[in-house]
Design a protein around this motif. Sequence first.
Motif, PDB file in Angstrom:
ATOM      1  N   LYS A 199      35.332  15.773  26.458  1.00  0.00           N
ATOM      2  CA  LYS A 199      35.639  14.766  27.283  1.00  0.00           C
ATOM      3  C   LYS A 199      36.842  15.189  28.012  1.00  0.00           C
ATOM      4  O   LYS A 199      36.794  15.359  29.511  1.00  0.00           O
ATOM      5  N   GLU A 200      37.755  15.785  27.314  1.00  0.00           N
ATOM      6  CA  GLU A 200      39.008  16.644  27.937  1.00  0.00           C
ATOM      7  C   GLU A 200      38.428  17.784  29.061  1.00  0.00           C
ATOM      8  O   GLU A 200      39.148  17.782  30.321  1.00  0.00           O
ATOM      9  N   VAL A 201      37.614  18.480  28.544  1.00  0.00           N
ATOM     10  CA  VAL A 201      37.038  19.629  29.254  1.00  0.00           C
ATOM     11  C   VAL A 201      36.431  19.227  30.481  1.00  0.00           C
ATOM     12  O   VAL A 201      36.741  19.547  31.733  1.00  0.00           O
ATOM     13  N   HIS A 202      35.677  18.289  30.236  1.00  0.00           N
ATOM     14  CA  HIS A 202      34.934  17.689  31.378  1.00  0.00           C
ATOM     15  C   HIS A 202      35.829  17.344  32.527  1.00  0.00           C
ATOM     16  O   HIS A 202      35.733  17.435  33.753  1.00  0.00           O
ATOM     17  N   ASP A 203      37.107  16.516  32.182  1.00  0.00           N
ATOM     18  CA  ASP A 203      37.651  15.864  32.930  1.00  0.00           C
ATOM     19  C   ASP A 203      38.792  16.961  33.766  1.00  0.00           C
ATOM     20  O   ASP A 203      38.898  16.872  35.023  1.00  0.00           O
ATOM     21  N   TYR A 244      38.772  17.650  37.593  1.00  0.00           N
ATOM     22  CA  TYR A 244      39.804  17.703  38.800  1.00  0.00           C
ATOM     23  C   TYR A 244      40.076  18.830  39.587  1.00  0.00           C
ATOM     24  O   TYR A 244      40.146  18.712  40.625  1.00  0.00           O
ATOM     25  N   TRP A 245      39.643  20.083  38.980  1.00  0.00           N
ATOM     26  CA  TRP A 245      39.685  21.042  40.085  1.00  0.00           C
ATOM     27  C   TRP A 245      38.281  21.116  40.865  1.00  0.00           C
ATOM     28  O   TRP A 245      38.604  21.356  42.202  1.00  0.00           O
ATOM     29  N   LEU A 246      37.283  20.873  40.532  1.00  0.00           N
ATOM     30  CA  LEU A 246      36.401  20.745  41.610  1.00  0.00           C
ATOM     31  C   LEU A 246      36.581  19.910  42.548  1.00  0.00           C
ATOM     32  O   LEU A 246      36.295  20.044  43.775  1.00  0.00           O
ATOM     33  N   ASP A 247      37.262  18.649  42.268  1.00  0.00           N
ATOM     34  CA  ASP A 247      37.577  17.492  43.200  1.00  0.00           C
ATOM     35  C   ASP A 247      38.740  18.033  44.292  1.00  0.00           C
ATOM     36  O   ASP A 247      38.552  17.907  45.382  1.00  0.00           O
TER      37      ASP A 247
END
Length: 561
Positions: free
Chosen positions: A186-190, A194-197
Motif C-alpha cells: 500500500k505504501e508503494v502504491h501511494d 504521488y509522483w504520477l499525480d
Amino acid sequence: MSESKKTRWYKDAVIYQIYPRSFCDSNGDGIGDIRGIISKLDYIKDLGVTAVWLSPCYKSPNDDNGYDISDYRDIMDEFGTLDDWKEMLAGLHERGIKLIMDLVVNHTSDEHEWFKQSRSSVDNPYRDYYFWRKGRGKDGKKPPNNWTSRFGGSAWAYDDATSEWYLHLFTKKQPDLNWDNPKVRKEVHDLVDYWLDLGVDGFRCDVITYISKVAGLPNGKFNPIQCGDEMFTHGPHIHEYLSALNNEVISRYDAMTVGEAAGVTIEQGLLYTAESRGELDMVFEFEHILSEAYFSLLPKKFNLKQYKAIMSKWQDGMHGKGWNSLYLENHDQPRALGRCTGDYGDKRKEASKMLAVALNLLQGTPYIYQGQEIGMTNCDFSPDEYQDVMVKTILGIVKKYVPFLKPVALKVLKKKARDNARTPMQWDGSEKAGFTTGAPWLKINPNHTEINVAEAEKDPTSILNFHKNLNRYRVGNQTVKLGSYRQFDKNNKKIYCYERAHNGKKLLVVCNFKNAEVPFSPPAEYNGFTAAAVIQNYPTARTLSPFSLQPYEAVVFEVDC
Ligand code: GLC
Ligand code: CA
C-alpha cells in the motif's frame, strides 16, 4: 485510464538517461543537480530524444548514490528542492519530453523512517516492513541463511538493538522491504500515485524482479560467488504484486514502466511484458550485455555471433506480444566503446556510430545513456579514485580474505567498475569539462579535452550529430516501430546484417563490428532491387551491390518492394 486508452507512447520514444550526480553542477559544489539539468533542457531537446529517465533524485544518504532512499516524496538536498524538480518537469513537458522517474522499492535506506522504527523493537508496528530473523548457531551469531549481497558478502546484517538480523540484498544501508506485508504494498502504491499525480510519465523499476522472496527464506544452492538468487528472483508472488501495482495505480495514468530484470529469460520476459497481462511495459534484460548474474565479475569477451543470437531471440520472441528495451549503456555498465567493439584505435567515432545504428533500428525503445551521444569512454582510475560502494565492498572483501588477489581484482575493476560510466559529463574542453566550477565528486576523464559536447556541436561529422539524425530518422518511422525482423548470415562473426520490413518497405541494416575491412554481399533476394543508403557513417557512396565495408562501417538501405 482503461487499458484500451493507454496510448503506449513509449513505442515511439527514444529515452535519454540522466545520472544527475554526474550531469551538470549549477552551484559549484562538484555534484550535478536539478538546476544543472534545467540549464541543459534545450540540449536534450535538440538531441531528438522524446523522454528522459532520471536516476534517483530522492532524499538519500547516498550510500549507493541515491539508490538508497530515505524519503520517497522529497528531493535530495544536494540536487535541489521539490520546486526545482517541478520546474524541470514543466521545462521538459513544454519541450514535448516525458519524464520517467526511478522507482527503487526493493529496499529503502536504513535512514528511512520506516526502518528506523522497524529496528527499534520487535513489536514496533513497522517491524514487518523488513525481514528480521534470529541468527543461526548456538549464540545466533551466524546469518539466518546463505544468501549473499549482490555487492559481495552475506546479505544479512546483525543489529544490536534487538539482537536480530535484517536482510539486505545490496549494501547494509539498503535493507530489503517485505512486500509480503500488505502495508508495504500500500505504501508503494501511494508513493507511485504521488509522483504520477505530480505529472511524471512513468517509472524505471529498480531490481524489480527481486521483490518477492520464497516464504521461509530457505538457503539457496551453494555457489562460491553468489547464493540465493533462485530464492528471490522472479519469486512466488512477483506477478501478483506487479499486476496489482499496475491495475490499481499505474493504469489510471497514461504511464509506462520498464523493469530492471537481471537474469530474465525470454519466457519470463513475456510474462512481465505481454500486453494482455498488464504488469510492466518492458524489461531491461541482461543477456546481451553478457552478464547473466546481477553483476558478473568474470570478464566475458564480446562475441558478435552470440550477441546477434541473443538480440535476434529477443526481437523474435517479443514481436507482436511484448516490447523490447534497447540499451548498451547505463550507470551500472562500463562504456560500450571497447566492450562491444574490441580495440577501436583511432576509429572511436566510426565505432560509436556503428553501435548506435546496430541497436537503435531494432524493434523496441532505445535508451541513450548520458555521454554515449558523444562517445565517452571508460576512465583510467587509480585505486583510491573509485567512489562506488560496490567497488569498495569488493576491495574490502578481497583485502580481508584473499589479499594476494588484489592485483587481479584491480585489473578486473578497471574494465568493469561502474565508476567508468559515472564520470562527469564532458560539456567542453576546459579544466572541469564545463561540468562544475568546484571539485568534482568523481574524477573527470582526462580525454574531455578532445571528447566533449562543445567540440561535437561544431563538427558536422560528430557522434553527437549522428545521434541527432538517427533519432530524427527513427521517431515516427513505422518500419522501425512495427516492422518484422530478420537476421542474415547469422554465423558471420564480423558483420551484423538484419532486415526490418513493414507495408512494402524494407530496411537493410549492415554493420561491421571489426576494426578492419570486411567484404559484404547483399542477401541474394535483394538482387535487382534499387535502394537508397539512408544512413551511413562514412561519406563513401554505397549501393546495394557487393562492396568492402570499411572498419566499423554502418549502412542502412531503404528498399521499396
Ligand atoms: C540497480 C541500480 C544500481 C543499484 C542497485 C541497488 O541495479 O541500477 O545502480 O546499485 O539497483 O539499488
Ligand atoms: Ca551542485
